[in-house]
Design an enzyme around this catalytic site. Sequence first.
Site, PDB file in Angstrom:
ATOM      1  CD  GLU A   1       0.750 -12.618  17.622  1.00  0.00           C
ATOM      2  OE1 GLU A   1       0.295 -12.369  16.439  1.00  0.00           O
ATOM      3  OE2 GLU A   1       0.098 -13.049  18.649  1.00  0.00           O
TER       4      GLU A   1
ATOM      5  NE  ARG B   1      -2.242  -2.303   2.649  1.00  0.00           N
ATOM      6  CZ  ARG B   1      -2.652  -3.060   3.774  1.00  0.00           C
ATOM      7  NH1 ARG B   1      -3.716  -2.459   4.436  1.00  0.00           N
ATOM      8  NH2 ARG B   1      -1.882  -4.022   4.244  1.00  0.00           N
TER       9      ARG B   1
HETATM   10  P1  AMP Z   1       3.874  -3.648  11.589  1.00  0.00           P
HETATM   11  O1  AMP Z   1       5.026  -4.223  11.201  1.00  0.00           O
HETATM   12  O2  AMP Z   1       3.312  -4.305  12.701  1.00  0.00           O
HETATM   13  O3  AMP Z   1       3.931  -2.199  12.006  1.00  0.00           O
HETATM   14  O4  AMP Z   1       2.593  -3.640  10.519  1.00  0.00           O
HETATM   15  C1  AMP Z   1       2.733  -2.747   9.232  1.00  0.00           C
HETATM   16  C2  AMP Z   1       2.323  -3.593   8.042  1.00  0.00           C
HETATM   17  O5  AMP Z   1       1.046  -4.181   8.361  1.00  0.00           O
HETATM   18  C3  AMP Z   1       1.878  -2.211   7.279  1.00  0.00           C
HETATM   19  O6  AMP Z   1       2.194  -2.375   5.909  1.00  0.00           O
HETATM   20  C4  AMP Z   1       0.099  -2.269   7.396  1.00  0.00           C
HETATM   21  O7  AMP Z   1      -0.308  -2.006   5.888  1.00  0.00           O
HETATM   22  C5  AMP Z   1       0.003  -3.676   7.749  1.00  0.00           C
HETATM   23  N1  AMP Z   1      -1.116  -3.608   8.917  1.00  0.00           N
HETATM   24  C6  AMP Z   1      -0.711  -3.843  10.332  1.00  0.00           C
HETATM   25  N2  AMP Z   1      -1.739  -3.713  11.199  1.00  0.00           N
HETATM   26  C7  AMP Z   1      -2.841  -3.242  10.320  1.00  0.00           C
HETATM   27  C8  AMP Z   1      -4.327  -3.096  10.472  1.00  0.00           C
HETATM   28  N3  AMP Z   1      -4.658  -3.049  11.784  1.00  0.00           N
HETATM   29  N4  AMP Z   1      -5.064  -2.413   9.595  1.00  0.00           N
HETATM   30  C9  AMP Z   1      -4.356  -2.334   8.225  1.00  0.00           C
HETATM   31  N5  AMP Z   1      -3.082  -2.861   7.967  1.00  0.00           N
HETATM   32  C10 AMP Z   1      -2.301  -3.219   8.986  1.00  0.00           C
END
Ligand code: AMP
Length: 180
Positions: free
Chosen positions: A103, A66
């Site tokens: 996780e 995205r």
């Molecule tokens: P993180 O590495 O945990 O910060 O996750 C970030 C990535 O996961 C990004 O590319 C987001 O598009 C996706 N992502 C994580 N949580 C969500 C959520 N609640 N809603 C939409 N996309 C998410």
Amino acid sequence: MTLTEEEQQIILESIRNIPDFPKPGIVFKDITTLLSNPKAFNTLMTHLENRYKSYDLDYVAGIDARGFIFGGILADRLGIGFVPIRKKGKLPHATVAEKYSLEYGFDEVEVHIDAFRNKKDARVLLIDDLIATGGTATAAASLIEKVGAVCVEACFIMELCFLNGKKNIKSPVYSVLEID
Ligand code: AMP
């Protein structure tokens, strides 16, 4: 430069919450409804253009997938190049990779080894739709540095503040919408 309250509302209201996707307990922030809403999409992209036009950037780097949408449009509006940071195994030329923990287990992001090479110490803006735990963005920011460029700022359309995902990102972080 920050958004007016009205602009913030226009963008916030265009994003759809999908409970329990992709698994129970997660509220998925669905940006497809932002993309299909021309007023909200334009408000967001114009805000980002106004914020970053004075940053003297050389590239925008977007995170798979995205981050490609927002990053690609922003790079074009700023008249600079776009670089994709992809999930492992997608880029065709030689790459540099960075692992990060999930996780359960690991994931990996990659960038082309010569992505920023036509400019020494290239000034790069990192962009993605959302920062949650920060694992993906932290890995992407360190990839930019690994290939000899400078991550000037990391930008997210949304930040899930309660997860404090930005704690390990060395560059400044800007989030258009801070969600508590
Ligand atoms: P993180 O590495 O945990 O910060 O996750 C970030 C990535 O996961 C990004 O590319 C987001 O598009 C996706 N992502 C994580 N949580 C969500 C959520 N609640 N809603 C939409 N996309 C998410």
